[in-house]
Design a protein around this motif. Structure first.
Motif, PDB file in Angstrom:
ATOM      1  N   ASP A   1      37.090  54.395  41.779  1.00  0.00           N
ATOM      2  CA  ASP A   1      37.544  53.607  40.431  1.00  0.00           C
ATOM      3  C   ASP A   1      36.007  53.498  39.641  1.00  0.00           C
ATOM      4  OD1 ASP A   1      38.101  51.557  38.448  1.00  0.00           O
ATOM      5  OD2 ASP A   1      39.022  50.257  39.550  1.00  0.00           O
ATOM      6  N   VAL A   2      35.584  53.404  38.799  1.00  0.00           N
ATOM      7  CA  VAL A   2      34.059  53.944  38.222  1.00  0.00           C
ATOM      8  C   VAL A   2      34.107  52.132  37.679  1.00  0.00           C
ATOM      9  CG1 VAL A   2      32.383  54.110  36.293  1.00  0.00           C
ATOM     10  CG2 VAL A   2      34.335  55.561  38.374  1.00  0.00           C
ATOM     11  N   GLY A   3      33.866  51.506  37.518  1.00  0.00           N
ATOM     12  CA  GLY A   3      33.614  50.265  36.241  1.00  0.00           C
ATOM     13  C   GLY A   3      34.789  49.185  37.193  1.00  0.00           C
ATOM     14  N   CYS A   4      34.696  48.977  38.338  1.00  0.00           N
ATOM     15  CA  CYS A   4      35.656  49.083  39.449  1.00  0.00           C
ATOM     16  C   CYS A   4      36.597  46.621  39.168  1.00  0.00           C
ATOM     17  CB  CYS A   4      36.498  49.015  40.649  1.00  0.00           C
ATOM     18  SG  CYS A   4      34.753  48.326  41.844  1.00  0.00           S
ATOM     19  N   GLY A   5      35.379  46.662  38.310  1.00  0.00           N
ATOM     20  CA  GLY A   5      35.135  45.079  38.076  1.00  0.00           C
ATOM     21  C   GLY A   5      35.662  44.136  39.867  1.00  0.00           C
ATOM     22  N   ALA A   6      36.629  43.488  39.645  1.00  0.00           N
ATOM     23  CA  ALA A   6      36.737  42.695  41.102  1.00  0.00           C
ATOM     24  C   ALA A   6      38.261  43.031  41.655  1.00  0.00           C
ATOM     25  CB  ALA A   6      37.461  41.498  41.018  1.00  0.00           C
ATOM     26  N   GLY A   7      38.280  44.345  41.629  1.00  0.00           N
ATOM     27  CA  GLY A   7      39.267  45.600  42.156  1.00  0.00           C
ATOM     28  C   GLY A   7      40.942  45.381  41.501  1.00  0.00           C
TER      29      GLY A   7
ATOM     30  N   ALA B   1      31.010  41.242  45.330  1.00  0.00           N
ATOM     31  CA  ALA B   1      31.422  41.252  46.490  1.00  0.00           C
ATOM     32  C   ALA B   1      33.384  39.739  46.078  1.00  0.00           C
ATOM     33  CB  ALA B   1      30.341  39.776  46.241  1.00  0.00           C
ATOM     34  N   ALA B   2      32.991  39.580  44.740  1.00  0.00           N
ATOM     35  CA  ALA B   2      34.846  39.719  44.935  1.00  0.00           C
ATOM     36  C   ALA B   2      36.093  40.514  44.763  1.00  0.00           C
ATOM     37  CB  ALA B   2      34.732  39.466  43.157  1.00  0.00           C
ATOM     38  N   ALA B   3      35.444  42.111  45.014  1.00  0.00           N
ATOM     39  CA  ALA B   3      36.613  42.666  44.997  1.00  0.00           C
ATOM     40  C   ALA B   3      36.512  42.774  46.458  1.00  0.00           C
ATOM     41  CB  ALA B   3      36.342  44.082  44.705  1.00  0.00           C
ATOM     42  N   ARG B   4      35.425  42.760  47.438  1.00  0.00           N
ATOM     43  CA  ARG B   4      35.554  42.675  48.669  1.00  0.00           C
ATOM     44  C   ARG B   4      36.022  41.577  49.756  1.00  0.00           C
ATOM     45  NH1 ARG B   4      29.699  44.881  49.552  1.00  0.00           N
ATOM     46  NH2 ARG B   4      29.374  46.981  49.206  1.00  0.00           N
ATOM     47  N   ARG B   5      35.971  41.175  48.840  1.00  0.00           N
ATOM     48  CA  ARG B   5      36.482  39.252  49.435  1.00  0.00           C
ATOM     49  C   ARG B   5      38.137  39.590  49.401  1.00  0.00           C
ATOM     50  NH1 ARG B   5      32.741  36.538  47.260  1.00  0.00           N
ATOM     51  NH2 ARG B   5      33.599  36.022  45.438  1.00  0.00           N
ATOM     52  N   HIS B   6      38.534  40.015  48.238  1.00  0.00           N
ATOM     53  CA  HIS B   6      40.288  40.090  48.157  1.00  0.00           C
ATOM     54  C   HIS B   6      40.773  40.790  48.688  1.00  0.00           C
ATOM     55  CE1 HIS B   6      43.716  39.696  45.338  1.00  0.00           C
ATOM     56  NE2 HIS B   6      43.389  39.069  45.003  1.00  0.00           N
ATOM     57  N   ALA B   7      40.064  42.319  48.722  1.00  0.00           N
ATOM     58  CA  ALA B   7      40.622  43.383  49.577  1.00  0.00           C
ATOM     59  C   ALA B   7      40.629  42.589  50.625  1.00  0.00           C
ATOM     60  CB  ALA B   7      39.991  44.321  49.317  1.00  0.00           C
TER      61      ALA B   7
ATOM     62  N   ALA C   1      41.530  48.332  52.574  1.00  0.00           N
ATOM     63  CA  ALA C   1      40.169  49.343  53.223  1.00  0.00           C
ATOM     64  C   ALA C   1      40.117  49.762  51.818  1.00  0.00           C
ATOM     65  CB  ALA C   1      40.425  50.154  54.357  1.00  0.00           C
ATOM     66  N   ILE C   2      39.194  49.102  51.248  1.00  0.00           N
ATOM     67  CA  ILE C   2      38.850  49.819  50.050  1.00  0.00           C
ATOM     68  C   ILE C   2      37.408  50.163  50.002  1.00  0.00           C
ATOM     69  CG2 ILE C   2      38.724  49.617  47.877  1.00  0.00           C
ATOM     70  CD1 ILE C   2      41.391  48.063  46.973  1.00  0.00           C
ATOM     71  N   ASP C   3      36.559  51.043  49.646  1.00  0.00           N
ATOM     72  CA  ASP C   3      35.274  51.219  49.494  1.00  0.00           C
ATOM     73  C   ASP C   3      34.342  51.060  48.563  1.00  0.00           C
ATOM     74  OD1 ASP C   3      32.663  51.717  49.872  1.00  0.00           O
ATOM     75  OD2 ASP C   3      32.803  53.537  49.829  1.00  0.00           O
TER      76      ASP C   3
END
Length: 235
Positions: free
Chosen positions: A58-64, A88-94, A100-102
């Motif tokens: 996902d390119v330009g994924c934003g916060a996921g 950072a927001a994407a990692r927290r929400h996942a 488990a999203i890279d």
């Protein structure tokens, strides 16, 4: 040359803390997301690809928003964005959702230089914000395995899109923060198809995305004059 526009990355990074608020500045994306991810999912499945173990970027994924939807289907998802605040927001929400999203702070050309390769590459509401359209699509081609699929969603450059997506959405209805879009950077379907062919893709499908103004809900349509989706296959 970087495909990233620093000004665009900063603009969306500033919205990161509110990205997952369904009534916040990303409200249109929240309401659009089921349509665009569902449209993509049906074409992935029609191509005979299984979600379990599917490598998706996902390119330009934003916060996921989209990345999480695909991860829940079973794909091995990598999400990249130039805005560190969004990642950072994407990692927290996942993490909160047990997914488990890279997630990586990166531009697509950086992953291409590493030799990364994916079955499916998506870039949703991104191409109208990049610094170099052809370089961006060339990087996506390098990241897509031969025979793999790429999906983009963007905005057509028409008088109707100027009235609805720029003036209406930003200034009248306040659905998006003022300055979210530059209408001059919108991409017509013909322009996008030509650019995809130059990058080594063949367009296989397209569809319009139409919003009901009273409810804010989105549906697939044959009207590509404002928002639209494109599917293409790597040669």
């Amino acid at each position: 040359m970087s495909t990233v526009s620093a000004a665009e990355a900063a603009k969306f990074g500033a919205l990161a803390e509110h990205w997952w608020d369904p009534e916040g500045p990303m409200r249109p994306l929240h309401r659009m997301n089921p349509l665009r991810t569902g449209w993509i999912a049906r074409r992935v499945e029609a191509a005979g690809l299984a979600w379990r173990g599917l490598r998706l970027l996902d390119v330009g994924c934003g916060a996921g928003l989209a990345a999480e939807a695909f991860a829940r289907r079973g794909a091995a998802v990598t999400g990249i964005d130039a805005a560190s605040e969004a990642i950072a927001a994407a990692r927290r929400h996942a993490e909160q959702g047990g997914l488990a999203i890279d997630y990586r702070i990166a531009a697509p050309e950086e992953l291409a230089e590493e030799g990364a390769l994916f079955d499916v590459v998506v870039a949703l509401e991104v191409i109208e914000h990049v610094a170099d359209r052809d370089a961006f699509l060339a990087a996506l081609a390098t990241l897509t395995r031969p025979g793999g699929l790429v999906f983009l969603s963007t905005l057509n450059r028409t008088a109707r899109s100027f009235l609805l997506a720029k003036v209406g959405a930003e200034y009248l209805l306040r659905l998006l923060p003022v300055g979210t879009h530059d209408w001059r950077a919108f991409v017509t379907p013909a322009e996008l198809a030509r650019a995809l062919r130059r990058a080594g893709f063949a367009v296989t499908d397209s569809a319009g995305m139409t919003m009901a103004p009273l409810t804010g809900t989105w549906r697939e349509s044959g009207d590509l004059s404002v928002n639209y989706l494109v599917a293409a296959r790597r040669a």
